[in-house]
Each structure stands twice: as structure tokens, then as C-alpha cells.
Motif scaffolding. Sequence first.
Motif, PDB file in Angstrom:
ATOM      1  N   UNK A  19       0.797  -1.221   0.000  1.00  0.00           N
ATOM      2  CA  UNK A  19       0.000   0.000   0.000  1.00  0.00           C
ATOM      3  C   UNK A  19       0.830   1.271   0.000  1.00  0.00           C
ATOM      4  N   UNK A  20       2.123   1.147  -0.343  1.00  0.00           N
ATOM      5  CA  UNK A  20       2.983   2.333  -0.430  1.00  0.00           C
ATOM      6  C   UNK A  20       2.979   2.846  -1.869  1.00  0.00           C
ATOM      7  N   UNK A 113       0.028   8.890   4.138  1.00  0.00           N
ATOM      8  CA  UNK A 113       0.111   9.750   5.329  1.00  0.00           C
ATOM      9  C   UNK A 113       1.515  10.339   5.516  1.00  0.00           C
ATOM     10  N   UNK A 114       2.541   9.673   4.990  1.00  0.00           N
ATOM     11  CA  UNK A 114       3.920  10.179   5.099  1.00  0.00           C
ATOM     12  C   UNK A 114       4.193  11.313   4.108  1.00  0.00           C
ATOM     13  N   UNK A 125      -0.133  18.386  -3.811  1.00  0.00           N
ATOM     14  CA  UNK A 125      -0.585  18.436  -2.415  1.00  0.00           C
ATOM     15  C   UNK A 125      -2.056  18.075  -2.215  1.00  0.00           C
ATOM     16  N   UNK A 126      -2.994  18.589  -3.027  1.00  0.00           N
ATOM     17  CA  UNK A 126      -4.397  18.238  -2.796  1.00  0.00           C
ATOM     18  C   UNK A 126      -4.699  16.752  -3.026  1.00  0.00           C
ATOM     19  N   UNK A 130      -6.732  12.531  -0.760  1.00  0.00           N
ATOM     20  CA  UNK A 130      -7.549  11.616  -1.547  1.00  0.00           C
ATOM     21  C   UNK A 130      -6.907  10.224  -1.561  1.00  0.00           C
ATOM     22  N   UNK A 131      -5.593  10.162  -1.811  1.00  0.00           N
ATOM     23  CA  UNK A 131      -4.907   8.866  -1.824  1.00  0.00           C
ATOM     24  C   UNK A 131      -4.948   8.219  -0.444  1.00  0.00           C
TER      25      UNK A 131
END
Length: 135
Positions: A19-20, A113-114, A125-126, A130-131
Motif C-alpha cells: 500500500x505504499x 500519510x507520510x 498536495x491536494x 484523496x490517496x
Amino acid sequence: MPQIQPLLVVAAALVDADGRILLQQRPPGTSMAGLWEFPGGKVEVGEAPEAALIRELNEELGIATHASCLAPAAFASEPLGERHLLLLLYVCRKWQGVPEALHATALKWVRPSQMYALDMPPADLPLIGLLDALL
């Protein structure tokens, strides 16, 4: 009012089994050098967005994928000097080969989140939130 020329760019959120997402660092001497971004690039005249992304992933990372492996995920819209950037982001979980930094300074696999702690271009950035919600 002056007419703004849109700049169509495609990018991929390559997602591994954990999931990275793969990010690449822009090389010195380029605009926004040192920032971390999703791999991808400009759509050429007469080129379909998916074809452009397949070409860019091969040129930048040395990997191959197919249009059926590209899932449209989001877009970003950002002023960029005299032009206006329209970034189409696709999620890709299947490709052949091991990504290599052919045009970037470095590559890194990170969880969404990282990404908040990384220096990224304004258009990217936006897409982080979402991801983070999608994955």
C-alpha cells in the motif's frame, strides 16, 4: 482577458503490495528541483493521456504497464506561470520491471500519510488526502 494555455500532465500513483506509493525526486537544474512528485510528465500533441503515462513511466522508471492497469483517480488544477497545469492522476498496481531513477535524483516508497511531511509540488498536495482515503 488573456487566454491561458492549459498544460496537460499525467502522473501515476504506483502502489506496491504494502500500500505504499512511489515518489521520485526532481533533479537539480529543473523547475522545482528537489521536490518529491508522482512519476509522469507532459501529454504530447495528439497523444492520449494513458499512452503518455505509459511512455513516461517507461522513460522515467524503465517499467512497462498497460492502459487497462491505469485507474483514473483524481485531477489537480494549478496556475503555473503563463500556463495552467491540469494534472491527471492515475492509480497503477500492475507493471513489469523494477522502477529505477532514470531521470530523478532518487526514488522512495511512502505511505500516503507520510507524504504530508515531504516537499511536493503545489499541484500534488491536494491529491495526498484523496490517496490517503482511497488506499
